[in-house]
Design a protein around this motif. Structure first.
Motif, PDB file in Angstrom:
ATOM      1  N   LEU A  94       5.860   6.258  -5.371  1.00 14.66           N
ATOM      2  CA  LEU A  94       5.415   6.163  -3.983  1.00 14.66           C
ATOM      3  C   LEU A  94       6.129   7.259  -3.193  1.00 14.66           C
ATOM      4  O   LEU A  94       7.343   7.161  -2.982  1.00 14.66           O
ATOM      5  CB  LEU A  94       5.746   4.786  -3.402  1.00 14.66           C
ATOM      6  CG  LEU A  94       5.304   4.524  -1.965  1.00 14.66           C
ATOM      7  CD1 LEU A  94       3.787   4.493  -1.858  1.00 14.66           C
ATOM      8  CD2 LEU A  94       5.908   3.211  -1.445  1.00 14.66           C
ATOM      9  N   GLY A  96       6.499   8.065  -0.170  1.00 18.86           N
ATOM     10  CA  GLY A  96       7.247   7.651   1.009  1.00 18.86           C
ATOM     11  C   GLY A  96       8.570   6.976   0.705  1.00 18.86           C
ATOM     12  O   GLY A  96       9.437   6.910   1.570  1.00 18.86           O
ATOM     13  N   HIS A 219      -2.005   5.700  -0.895  1.00 24.74           N
ATOM     14  CA  HIS A 219      -0.568   5.904  -0.728  1.00 24.74           C
ATOM     15  C   HIS A 219       0.092   6.353  -2.032  1.00 24.74           C
ATOM     16  O   HIS A 219       0.997   7.192  -2.013  1.00 24.74           O
ATOM     17  CB  HIS A 219       0.094   4.618  -0.220  1.00 24.74           C
ATOM     18  CG  HIS A 219      -0.268   4.282   1.193  1.00 24.74           C
ATOM     19  ND1 HIS A 219      -0.202   5.194   2.217  1.00 24.74           N
ATOM     20  CD2 HIS A 219      -0.702   3.118   1.762  1.00 24.74           C
ATOM     21  CE1 HIS A 219      -0.578   4.624   3.345  1.00 24.74           C
ATOM     22  NE2 HIS A 219      -0.891   3.360   3.092  1.00 24.74           N
ATOM     23  N   LYS A 221      -1.506   7.867  -4.565  1.00 26.25           N
ATOM     24  CA  LYS A 221      -2.142   9.111  -4.987  1.00 26.25           C
ATOM     25  C   LYS A 221      -2.248   9.203  -6.502  1.00 26.25           C
ATOM     26  O   LYS A 221      -2.694   8.282  -7.161  1.00 26.25           O
ATOM     27  CB  LYS A 221      -1.397  10.296  -4.373  1.00 26.25           C
ATOM     28  CG  LYS A 221      -1.349  10.255  -2.834  1.00 26.25           C
ATOM     29  CD  LYS A 221      -0.615  11.433  -2.264  1.00 26.25           C
ATOM     30  CE  LYS A 221      -0.687  11.454  -0.743  1.00 26.25           C
ATOM     31  NZ  LYS A 221      -0.009  10.309  -0.121  1.00 26.25           N
ATOM     32  N   THR A 274      -2.127  -1.214   6.532  1.00 20.88           N
ATOM     33  CA  THR A 274      -2.674  -0.212   5.625  1.00 20.88           C
ATOM     34  C   THR A 274      -2.458   1.218   6.102  1.00 20.88           C
ATOM     35  O   THR A 274      -2.581   2.153   5.322  1.00 20.88           O
ATOM     36  CB  THR A 274      -4.176  -0.456   5.399  1.00 20.88           C
ATOM     37  OG1 THR A 274      -4.843  -0.504   6.676  1.00 20.88           O
ATOM     38  CG2 THR A 274      -4.388  -1.787   4.676  1.00 20.88           C
ATOM     39  N   TYR A 277       2.978   2.830   4.458  1.00 16.32           N
ATOM     40  CA  TYR A 277       3.251   2.552   3.048  1.00 16.32           C
ATOM     41  C   TYR A 277       4.484   1.692   2.831  1.00 16.32           C
ATOM     42  O   TYR A 277       4.757   1.263   1.714  1.00 16.32           O
ATOM     43  CB  TYR A 277       3.461   3.874   2.294  1.00 16.32           C
ATOM     44  CG  TYR A 277       4.473   4.778   2.968  1.00 16.32           C
ATOM     45  CD1 TYR A 277       5.833   4.641   2.748  1.00 16.32           C
ATOM     46  CD2 TYR A 277       4.060   5.758   3.856  1.00 16.32           C
ATOM     47  CE1 TYR A 277       6.758   5.431   3.393  1.00 16.32           C
ATOM     48  CE2 TYR A 277       4.977   6.566   4.504  1.00 16.32           C
ATOM     49  CZ  TYR A 277       6.322   6.409   4.271  1.00 16.32           C
ATOM     50  OH  TYR A 277       7.229   7.195   4.930  1.00 16.32           O
ATOM     51  N   VAL A 332       2.690  12.619   3.362  1.00 14.32           N
ATOM     52  CA  VAL A 332       3.120  11.300   3.804  1.00 14.32           C
ATOM     53  C   VAL A 332       3.235  11.301   5.322  1.00 14.32           C
ATOM     54  O   VAL A 332       3.835  12.199   5.909  1.00 14.32           O
ATOM     55  CB  VAL A 332       4.479  10.945   3.169  1.00 14.32           C
ATOM     56  CG1 VAL A 332       5.019   9.651   3.768  1.00 14.32           C
ATOM     57  CG2 VAL A 332       4.334  10.813   1.667  1.00 14.32           C
TER      58      VAL A 332
END
Length: 410
Positions: A94, A96, A219, A221, A274, A277, A332
């Motif tokens: 992730l 983020g 988020h 990807k 949504t 993240y 992000v």
């Protein structure tokens, strides 16, 4: 600075200036985050730049500790160093997760840190400290309640009566210490019950399930296939724990699929904004453990190294190229520097009829503003609550008796 970081850090500073949590500042979380940022505010000497820097450093330390704890847990389960390393790296699937700490305090990192630490301490025969850490997880966010249940379950499974008593004692002791300021310093126990218990039970998000799933893919990807792999590892572990099938881990590993299922339920059905993240972070730790379990099941060492190589490539693309720069997907979404003049009014409130324009919470933070109302920043949950009780943003925070009587009248 992210707006939610400004909320945590401003309230922490505000408490050192005589502000009262739940009375002068409305907040649906339990008090530990604000006690934490309050301590940081004291250490900063009241300097808002130094307070923000300390918050960033705390989040960076939390990320490092979470990675270390995931590595330790996977190594404890599998005895495989390569699988443990892959699990630790999987947290960065992730983008983020690595980026968000630079923008200030975020409670969900502390929830994961304290929860994983609680299990680690219990397995190292420190049940009282484990109970305290589990209580701290709840203190940062109510959804951390799964971790005290895990520790109690482990003690019951092992028929460890002394460990169970110490877990409960440690948790209760920490909870008392956490709540004492609410009762003694701020006199806001009634308001805390309203905001931290009643409000979450009576408000909810209405985002469709499909929208949540699509948002999760966006988020993560290119890392989405690894998320599926982690889910497979968790599902297989859950099947082995339920059926008693022979597996590579012990019978006490049930806490992993349980925690994963709990946070998946929250994301899919309860709490997932949504547009951001960070709600994915608590479940991310369990997904990473699942990826480590899949790696450990690969019998050929070359396959494990190949999996690690693919993971590394995905991380480079996902975090460095896509997440932070945005060559294919947009990067992000974290707020960039904004002039103070652009923060003087909040478009969120201006867009809704009947709400007076008010300063952005980051403007409030940097200028050390002491708000005249407890509803000085408005989230969707806060607006839902005000609508339910027929109140306005200018009204004071209500206590439990007022809230119950208002709700009873419909």
């Amino acid at each position: 600075m992210a707006p939610d970081a400004a909320i945590f850090e401003h309230i922490g500073w505000y408490l050192t200036q005589g502000g009262r949590l739940y009375v002068d500042a409305w907040e649906p979380k339990l008090p530990l985050s604000y006690e934490t940022t309050g301590v940081l505010a004291v250490l900063s000497g009241g300097d808002m730049y130094r307070l923000h820097l300390l918050s960033v450093l705390l989040m960076i330390a939390a990320v490092c500790a979470i990675v270390g704890l995931v590595v330790i847990h996977v190594h404890d389960l599998t005895g495989n160093e390569v699988a443990a390393a892959i699990a630790g790296l999987s947290l960065f699937l992730l983008p983020g997760f690595a980026v968000r700490p630079a923008y200030g305090y975020k409670a969900k990192y502390m929830v994961v840190l304290c929860g994983l630490l609680a299990v680690y301490l219990y397995t190292r025969e420190y049940p009282a400290l484990g109970g305290a850490a589990a209580a701290a997880s709840v203190g940062y966010w109510q959804a951390g309640a799964v971790f005290p249940l895990i520790l109690v379950g482990l003690a019951v499974q092992q028929r460890n009566r002394q460990g169970l008593v110490r877990v409960v004692a440690g948790g209760l002791a920490f909870t008392v210490a956490m709540v004492v300021p609410v009762i003694v310093l701020w006199g806001s126990a009634s308001q805390m019950v309203v905001q931290a218990v009643l409000v979450p039970l009576t408000t909810h998000e209405q985002t469709p399930l499909l929208t949540r799933i699509v948002a999760g893919i966006v988020h993560f990807k290119w890392a989405s296939p690894f998320v599926l792999a982690g889910g497979y590892g968790l599902a297989r572990l859950a099947w082995e724990q339920v059926t008693g099938a022979d597996g590579d881990v012990g019978r006490s590993a049930w806490w992993i699929p349980l925690g994963a299922a709990w946070f998946a339920f929250l994301v899919f059905f309860v709490d997932f904004e949504t547009g951001g993240y960070t709600d994915l972070i608590p479940g991310l730790a369990f997904v990473a453990i699942g990826v480590g379990l899949v790696a450990a099941r690969l019998g050929d060492l070359r396959l494990r190294w190949s999996l690690g190589g693919v993971l590394a490539a995905v991380l480079v693309v996902n975090v460095a190229m896509l997440g932070s720069v945005g060559l294919v997907f947009t990067p992000v979404e974290t707020p960039g520097p904004v002039p103070m003049s652009d923060l003087e009014t909040d478009d969120y409130t201006q867009d809704r009829a009947g709400l007076e324009p008010r300063p952005d919470v980051r403007y409030v933070y940097w200028n050390k503003i002491r708000p005249s109302t407890c509803h000085y920043r408005l989230s969707m949950m806060e607006l839902q609550w005000l609508d339910q009780i027929g109140s306005t943003p200018g009204d004071r925070c209500v206590d439990l008796a007022t809230a119950r009587s208002t709700l009873a009248r419909g």
